[in-house]
Scaffold this motif. Structure first.
Motif, short mmCIF file in Angstrom:
data_model
loop_
_atom_site.label_atom_id
_atom_site.label_comp_id
_atom_site.label_asym_id
_atom_site.label_seq_id
_atom_site.Cartn_x
_atom_site.Cartn_y
_atom_site.Cartn_z
N LEU A 775 0.79 -1.14 -0.05
CA LEU A 775 0.18 -0.25 -0.30
C LEU A 775 1.10 1.40 0.00
CD1 LEU A 775 -2.81 0.66 -0.08
CD2 LEU A 775 -3.05 0.73 2.23
N ILE A 776 1.78 0.99 0.13
CA ILE A 776 3.39 2.14 0.79
C ILE A 776 2.62 3.01 -0.84
CG2 ILE A 776 5.70 2.99 0.85
CD1 ILE A 776 5.30 1.11 2.69
N PRO A 777 3.13 2.36 -2.31
CA PRO A 777 3.04 3.80 -3.07
C PRO A 777 1.88 4.32 -3.13
CG PRO A 777 3.30 1.40 -4.10
CD PRO A 777 3.20 1.45 -2.53
N TYR A 778 0.83 4.42 -2.45
CA TYR A 778 -0.99 4.81 -2.69
C TYR A 778 -0.61 5.53 -1.50
CZ TYR A 778 -1.58 1.02 -6.05
OH TYR A 778 -1.39 0.44 -6.84
N ALA A 779 0.57 6.02 -0.59
CA ALA A 779 -0.24 7.13 0.33
C ALA A 779 0.06 8.06 -0.08
CB ALA A 779 1.19 6.85 1.55
N GLU A 780 0.93 8.64 -0.97
CA GLU A 780 1.14 9.71 -1.63
C GLU A 780 -0.27 10.55 -2.06
OE1 GLU A 780 4.49 12.98 -4.14
OE2 GLU A 780 4.32 11.30 -3.78
N ALA A 781 -0.53 9.63 -3.29
CA ALA A 781 -1.77 10.06 -3.95
C ALA A 781 -3.05 9.65 -2.81
CB ALA A 781 -2.46 9.64 -4.69
N TRP A 806 -5.46 4.67 5.90
CA TRP A 806 -4.64 5.67 6.73
C TRP A 806 -3.97 5.03 8.23
CZ3 TRP A 806 -2.66 7.90 11.23
CH2 TRP A 806 -2.89 8.55 11.26
N MET A 807 -4.84 4.39 8.72
CA MET A 807 -4.34 3.10 9.54
C MET A 807 -3.47 2.40 9.87
SD MET A 807 -4.93 4.74 12.36
CE MET A 807 -6.30 5.83 13.08
N VAL A 808 -3.24 1.69 8.32
CA VAL A 808 -2.92 0.32 7.87
C VAL A 808 -1.47 0.79 7.17
CG1 VAL A 808 -2.66 -1.15 5.70
CG2 VAL A 808 -4.55 -1.13 7.20
N LEU A 809 -1.46 2.53 6.61
CA LEU A 809 0.04 2.78 6.24
C LEU A 809 0.73 3.34 7.51
CD1 LEU A 809 -1.45 4.25 3.07
CD2 LEU A 809 0.05 3.06 3.36
N LEU A 817 4.39 9.89 6.05
CA LEU A 817 2.38 9.56 6.37
C LEU A 817 2.28 11.03 6.99
CD1 LEU A 817 0.21 8.45 5.05
CD2 LEU A 817 -0.12 7.49 7.45
N TRP A 818 2.42 11.51 8.59
CA TRP A 818 1.78 12.17 8.95
C TRP A 818 2.18 13.41 8.78
CZ3 TRP A 818 3.32 10.44 14.82
CH2 TRP A 818 2.90 9.44 15.35
N VAL A 819 3.36 13.74 7.89
CA VAL A 819 3.71 15.14 7.33
C VAL A 819 2.94 15.08 6.24
CG1 VAL A 819 5.83 16.17 6.29
CG2 VAL A 819 6.55 14.79 8.20
N MET A 820 3.09 14.16 5.35
CA MET A 820 1.97 14.54 4.12
C MET A 820 0.77 14.36 4.31
SD MET A 820 3.41 11.62 1.53
CE MET A 820 3.24 9.82 2.39
N THR A 866 -6.64 13.01 12.43
CA THR A 866 -6.11 14.39 13.21
C THR A 866 -5.39 14.21 14.84
OG1 THR A 866 -7.00 15.62 11.94
CG2 THR A 866 -6.02 16.83 14.15
N LEU A 867 -6.12 13.81 15.29
CA LEU A 867 -5.74 13.81 16.91
C LEU A 867 -5.54 12.37 17.05
CD1 LEU A 867 -10.17 13.55 18.60
CD2 LEU A 867 -8.11 15.30 18.64
N HIS A 868 -4.57 11.51 16.76
CA HIS A 868 -4.03 10.60 16.08
C HIS A 868 -2.67 11.20 16.18
CE1 HIS A 868 -2.99 6.40 16.09
NE2 HIS A 868 -1.65 6.54 15.79
N MET A 869 -2.33 11.98 15.17
CA MET A 869 -1.18 12.82 14.58
C MET A 869 -0.89 13.67 15.50
SD MET A 869 -1.17 13.48 11.02
CE MET A 869 -2.69 14.71 11.11
#
Length: 1210
Positions: A775-781, A806-809, A817-820, A866-869
């Motif tokens: 799933l990592i390649p789809y994180a940015e999109a 999002w939780m899986v990534l 992931l958090w920064v993006m 958002t709360l998780h981050m």
């Protein structure tokens, strides 16, 4: 027992024939051999057989025919014709008589007065008297044996010593034992025969004629034997007798030897049987003697080892005797040793010309077929000398040295032999006594150094003797003699006592002649790394040598760079993890940060460069999601990660020491850390815990210290959900590992989220079947398009699916992931300005996470993200500030100290001030986050209208009180229902609204924060927040009960608004937690209110009691015993207020009288009328009344509410 040497014993052939009753083989025996077996054969022919078969009948005829030509048969037949019953009666009477007489040789019932000697009497006697004579003599020996208390004696008896009548006496003895077994048990007879001359011969004949008793007789003799047989005459006679028995029946020799070891008796017999043993197929590798003695000394049975060692030690104390079993064993071992020595070996030490021609002459070359046997012999001699205390003779020492310094072929067995020889030289340096022998040893060690690489390549082994040489040299240089002793014992496979003083000669040779420290370090860095290093590769490897050199700081001392070697070795590792790798990394890090000496602070090793580290993780941290697989194994990547984390931790731990030396090593940049997929690597390590040893737990420890935001409990729980059984079953639906949707298709679907929702949902549902890594390649999109999901009308199911992805990534790439995600959820104004936050920005200021688009606060799936981050970055900020404080504190202190030299009155800034500032900053961050989240929980004007109109405080209170408990999670919506359709349900009661779900999520986070640090709860409540939120926080945050601890302190604050907030908070807590502690705090609050009544001015009294009087209703509702105290307080407040009103000459109802009446007889007041009249008065009069009048009527209303609540309770 030399007296029986000339006698003929039963041959193995004859004994086997008797055992098997092989008549054909018996017929082939010679007359002398057959004569020894006549007693049994005659009884066999004359006695009625149990076997009535025709085959035995034919065999019996053959036996009779065989016996017919033997003259001695007649005398045996005559012996068998005697009345044995009467003979037994007389024998028992004589035993009783001897017992009464105390064993004295008095009158005998069996034998009346002898007129001649015992031999003549035997010659002239008839068969019965012969039996009586022999039986009387045998009983006398047995009786004396019983009274001897274990002391050996040799009984002189004419009957058993006369060579003329030995055959006849043997016949009589065999017949007596066969016919009188209860009177003469064969084991007792065997014991008695050991005490007469020719006893072993009689014993062999007796057993040969009763072949079934062989094992019984042998076991009895061994059990009754001595622990050390060569120490006494009796022990030696017993050993010789058993040895003769085993020669008669060689097939049972090894079983008898096993009995010896089992009982730990007669060690000489075990060795003798091994010397006599001739195996059918000779083992070319190891002889039976070497195997047997090695097994005794190197086995796991300590009792056996001690027993045999005592045999060796005791045997050496006697003078050398050729008849001694110990000396026979030593001679045999020496012969075996000499037999495998190269024929050209001698004590001559060759010169240089000899060495040049040694390859052609074959000097000292050990043959390949002899290498294994030579290794076994070396280990045996080590055990004999180290465990059993054998002192070698000059001849043995000379031949041993010749064998140890011989040169085997380049095979794995040859490598093992050289290692054993080297360790034996270290363990027993006394073998080298002359200058010639010392020169021979030095030449052999030089040959080892020269040939090490060839042996390793030719033998195909990773662990050669070269590493052992280096290791020993390093130990000698650092004077770690105990480590050398441990190494020697480990290689030899035995624990032997080696005195450190005995290594002094070898230490001098090593450190001064062969391996100087500079030679060691220069040689070590050139040693090739071990390919595919793992725990499966045993022995001493280059890594052991490098580890010891690093510990002794030899590389930095001689300015030899070792960084490249260590990096290459870390790159050449695989599972299972070798146990020396983690200690190697630790000591390497120490050598980077800590100088070898204070005088030379620059004497440190170089750290691994950032580029080299990036190369290891190339393909894992790339934006293409790891499509390019890294050439390095997961073991290498985990070790490099362990190195970086340990390096950073050690750098912080040694800050003070480094500051004193004015040395500041460079730490790795945050940009490097951002490119390492730490969580992904940790997750892979979790599945390899068994193969990684302690690496996984060590990484977790380092993460918990330096990266706490990667160790959150909810992350571990979500990982369990990702890797559980249900996701596994769902992944079985995915027929191909590759996703059929591209990243571009996903972006296009997000752009058309409102019109093409079903297509986007189909893509997202398919992505949920992929593993976290795929799933990592789809994180940015996925993250870049999150802002589009905030539009009105987006399906709730799409939002929930995005949350799930999002939780899986988050389990594999949380930091990136958090920064993006933070950048994607920024308000549109910031997005237009292209303002991008970095990981460092977010750690410095975690509140950036909450500066997102305001629509996120009413989108529960995205609010959960958002709360998780936010929680993660708050933890990351704590770790960041702690590290920053440690990094800068000592160096700033050193700089200030230097700048203040010579100046007075300028002391250093106290360290506690910096720590307090850091704690204050962290507290401000946490409290600000809590306050912002609480503000988010307040409804906006449109939501207030949907909740029922009116003021925000009242509507929120009604919303909370309408539900018995606030649900912590509520999954709402389905695939086809958009958030636009939720407005209809929101007006029904407010429980299914986005606001309510966001409030639940925020309450969950606040609960975690309050539990983790109760000081945050205290700080937030001292700061205060809108009173309208109190019903929500008390009911929705389970940990709010901790506020009861600090409400008394809050009540003592000078600010009136804080006291009001404390009483309002307490009223809700009493309703939620009706505990004894709440009761006591409520009593205190009522007392404080009474005290304030006496000190507050008229204006402040109105401002204080108007909001706090309703709280008294909650106190009485929660704790009815407070009714009297509350009523008294209300009357006092009413009296003060009414007094102020009367001073103004205003016309007012007799309030005090009415309050007193209500207090005394509340049940007589019609509740409905009073409330109606009160509401009417309030509406008509209070609007224009002054504050005191309003307060008076408010007091009366409070009275009525308390009476109403108490009446309803009844």
């Amino acid at each position: 027992m030399a007296d029986s040497v000339s006698l003929q014993f039963v041959s193995p052939y004859a004994f086997e024939a008797m055992q098997k009753v092989d008549v054909a083989r018996l017929a082939a025996l010679s007359d002398p051999e057959l004569r020894l077996l006549l007693p049994c054969l005659v009884r066999m022919a004359l006695c009625a057989p149990a076997d009535q078969s025709n085959a035995w009948a034919q065999d019996k005829k053959l036996i009779l025919r065989l016996l017919s030509g033997v003259e001695a048969v007649n005398s045996i037949v005559a012996l068998l014709s005697v009345d044995f019953h009467a003979l037994e009666q007389d024998a028992r009477k004589e035993q009783q008589l001897r017992h009464k007489a105390g064993g004295s040789n008095g009158e005998s019932i069996l034998v009346s007065q002898l007129q001649h000697g015992l031999t003549l009497e035997f010659e002239h006697s008839d068969p019965l008297r012969r039996l009586r004579l022999a039986l009387s003599e045998l009983l006398a020996i047995m009786n004396k044996l019983a009274d001897s208390n274990g002391e050996f004696f040799l009984k002189s008896s004419e009957l058993f010593e006369s060579p003329v009548y030995l055959d006849e006496v043997a016949d009589v003895l065999c017949i007596l034992q066969a016919e009188l077994p209860s009177l003469l048990p064969i084991i007792e007879v065997a014991e008695a025969l050991l005490h007469v001359r020719n006893g072993e011969w009689f014993l062999c004949l007796l057993v040969a004629n009763v072949p079934d008793s062989f094992s019984e007789v042998c076991r009895g003799l061994i059990k009754n034997g001595e622990r050390q047989d060569e120490e006494s005459v009796g022990g030696r006679r017993r050993t010789e007798a058993l040895r003769q028995l085993c020669q008669m029946n060689p097939s049972q020799a090894l079983n008898i030897r096993a009995m010896v070891v089992e009982e730990c008796h007669l060690p000489g017999l075990g060795v003798a049987l091994t010397l006599d043993y001739k195996p059918d197929t000779a083992d070319e590798a190891v002889s039976p003697l070497v195997s047997y003695v090695s097994g005794l000394l190197l086995g796991t049975n300590g009792k056996v080892r001690t027993w045999f060692s005592m045999f060796i030690r005791n045997g050496q104390q006697r003078k050398r005797e050729s008849s001694s079993v110990l000396w026979q064993m030593r001679r045999q071992l020496l012969l075996e040793l000499v037999a495998i020595l190269p024929r050209s070996r001698s004590t001559h030490v060759p010169n240089d010309s000899d060495m040049d021609s040694e390859s052609s002459s074959g000097y000292s070359g050990l043959r390949e077929e002899h290498v294994v046997k030579a290794s076994a012999l070396l280990r045996l001699y080590c055990a004999l000398m180290g465990i059993a205390g054998l002192r070698p003779t000059d001849e043995e020492a000379e031949q041993l040295l010749q064998l140890m310094t011989s040169r085997p072929p380049a095979t794995p067995a040859g490598v093992r032999f050289v290692s054993l020889s080297f360790c034996k030289l270290l363990a027993f340096s006394t073998l080298v006594s002359t200058p010639d022998q010392e020169q021979l040893m030095v030449m052999w060690l030089s040959w080892m150094i020269k040939e090490e690489e060839y042996f390793e390549s030719a033998a195909g082994v990773s662990a050669s003797f070269g590493e052992m040489l280096l290791l020993v040299a390093m130990y000698f240089h650092s004077n770690q003699l105990s480590a050398i002793i441990e190494l020697v014992c480990s290689t030899l496979g035995m624990k032997i006592a080696i005195k450190p003083s005995s290594l002094s000669k070898m230490k001098t040779i090593f450190t001064q002649e062969i391996f100087t420290e500079q030679v060691v370090t220069a040689h070590a860095v050139r040693v090739a790394v071990t390919n595919n290093l793992s725990a499966n590769i045993t022995g001493f490897l280059p890594i052991h040598c490098i580890y010891q050199l690093l510990r002794s700081r030899a590389f930095t001392k001689h300015k030899v760079s070792i960084k490249d070697w260590i990096f290459r070795q870390l790159c050449e590792t695989t599972t299972p993890l070798h146990t020396q790798l983690l200690p190697l990394i630790d000591v390497y890090i120490n050598s980077i940060l800590t100088p070898a000496s204070k005088t030379n602070p620059e004497a440190t090793n170089q750290p691994i460069t950032e580029q080299e580290i990036l190369n290891v993780f190339q393909g894992l941290a790339g934006g293409d999601g790891g499509k390019v697989r890294s050439q390095y194994t997961i073991t290498t990547q985990l070790l490099i990660l362990y190195y970086i984390l340990s390096y950073e931790e050690a750098l912080l731990a040694n800050t003070k020491t480094l500051a004193l030396m004015q040395k500041k090593p460079k730490s790795y940049s945050p940009a490097l850390m951002d490119q390492i997929p730490i969580k992904h690597l940790i997750r892979q390590a979790q599945g390899l815990q068994q193969e990684l040893g302690g690496l996984h737990s060590a990484l977790l420890r380092l993460l918990a210290t330096n990266y706490p935001h990667l160790c959150m409990v909810e992350d571990w729980i979500s990982e369990e959900e990702v890797t559980g059984t249900l996701p596994l079953l769902r992944k079985m639906l995915l027929t191909s590992s590759s996703c059929k949707y591209s990243q571009t298709q996903l972006r296009e679907a997000f752009q058309n989220v409102l019109s093409g929702g079903p297509r986007l949902l189909r893509i997202l549902e398919h992505l949920t079947l992929l593993s976290a890594g795929d799933l990592i390649p789809y994180a940015e999109a996925l993250t870049a398009s999150m802002g589009l999901l905030l539009e009105y009308g987006v399906s709730r199911r799409i939002l929930q699916t995005v949350n799930k992805l999002w939780m899986v990534l988050n389990t594999v790439m949380p930091r990136k992931l958090w920064v993006m995600t933070v950048n994607a959820l920024q308000p549109s104004v910031k997005l237009l300005r292209q303002q991008k936050y970095t990981q460092n920005d977010l750690m410095v200021d975690p509140l950036i996470v909450l500066r997102c688009d305001s629509r996120v606060f009413r989108c529960p799936p995205l609010m959960g993200i958002t709360l998780h981050m936010l929680n993660g970055y708050l933890l990351a900020s704590k770790a960041y500030l702690n590290a920053h404080l440690k990094e800068t504190a000592e160096f700033e202190r050193q700089v200030q100290t230097v700048s203040n030299l010579g100046l007075s009155g300028q002391p250093d800034t106290p360290e506690v001030t910096r720590e307090e500032l850091k704690n204050a900053l962290l507290a401000a961050q946490d409290s600000a986050a809590v306050q912002i989240l609480l503000e988010v929980c307040l409804p906006c004007p449109q939501e207030e209208l949907q909740l029922g109109g009116g003021g925000g405080a009242d509507s929120l209170l009604r919303s909370v009180q309408s539900a018995p408990g606030i649900p912590m999670r509520k999954q709402v919506g389905d695939a086809g229902a958009g958030r636009g359709a939720q407005g209809e349900r929101e007006a029904e009661g407010g429980l299914l609204s986005d606001l309510r779900e966001v409030q639940c999520l925020i309450c969950c986070l606040l609960h975690q924060m309050f539990i983790a640090d109760p000081n945050i709860a205290k700080l937030v409540h001292f700061q205060g927040y809108p009173q309208a939120l109190l019903p929500l926080t008390v009911a929705g945050i389970p940990s709010m009960h901790i506020c009861l601890d600090f409400i008394p302190e809050l009540l003592t604050q000078p600010q009136l608004e804080k006291q009001i907030f404390a009483i309002q908070l307490l009223s809700h807590l009493c309703t939620q937690y009706a505990l004894p502690k709440s009761l006591s705090v409520a009593r205190l609050a009522i007392s404080v209110m009474g005290t304030l009544l006496t000190v507050l001015t008229r204006a402040k009294r109105f401002a204080f009691f108007m909001p706090t009087l309703p709280c008294l209703v909650s106190f009485c509702k929660a704790f009815p015993p407070l009714f009297d105290d509350v009523m008294s307080l209300l009357v006092q407040v009413g009296q003060v207020s009414a007094a102020d009103v009367t001073t103004k000459a205003r016309d007012i109802d007799p309030l005090i009288a009415r309050l007193q009446y209500l207090r005394q007889k509340p049940q007589e007041i019609p509740l409905s009328e009073s409330k109606c009249s009160l509401r009417k008065r309030s509406a008509e009069e209070l609007g224009g009344a002054d504050p005191d009048v309003q307060l008076c009527y408010h007091i009366e209303a409070t009275f009525m509410d308390i009476i109403s609540s108490s009446t309803q309770a009844l």
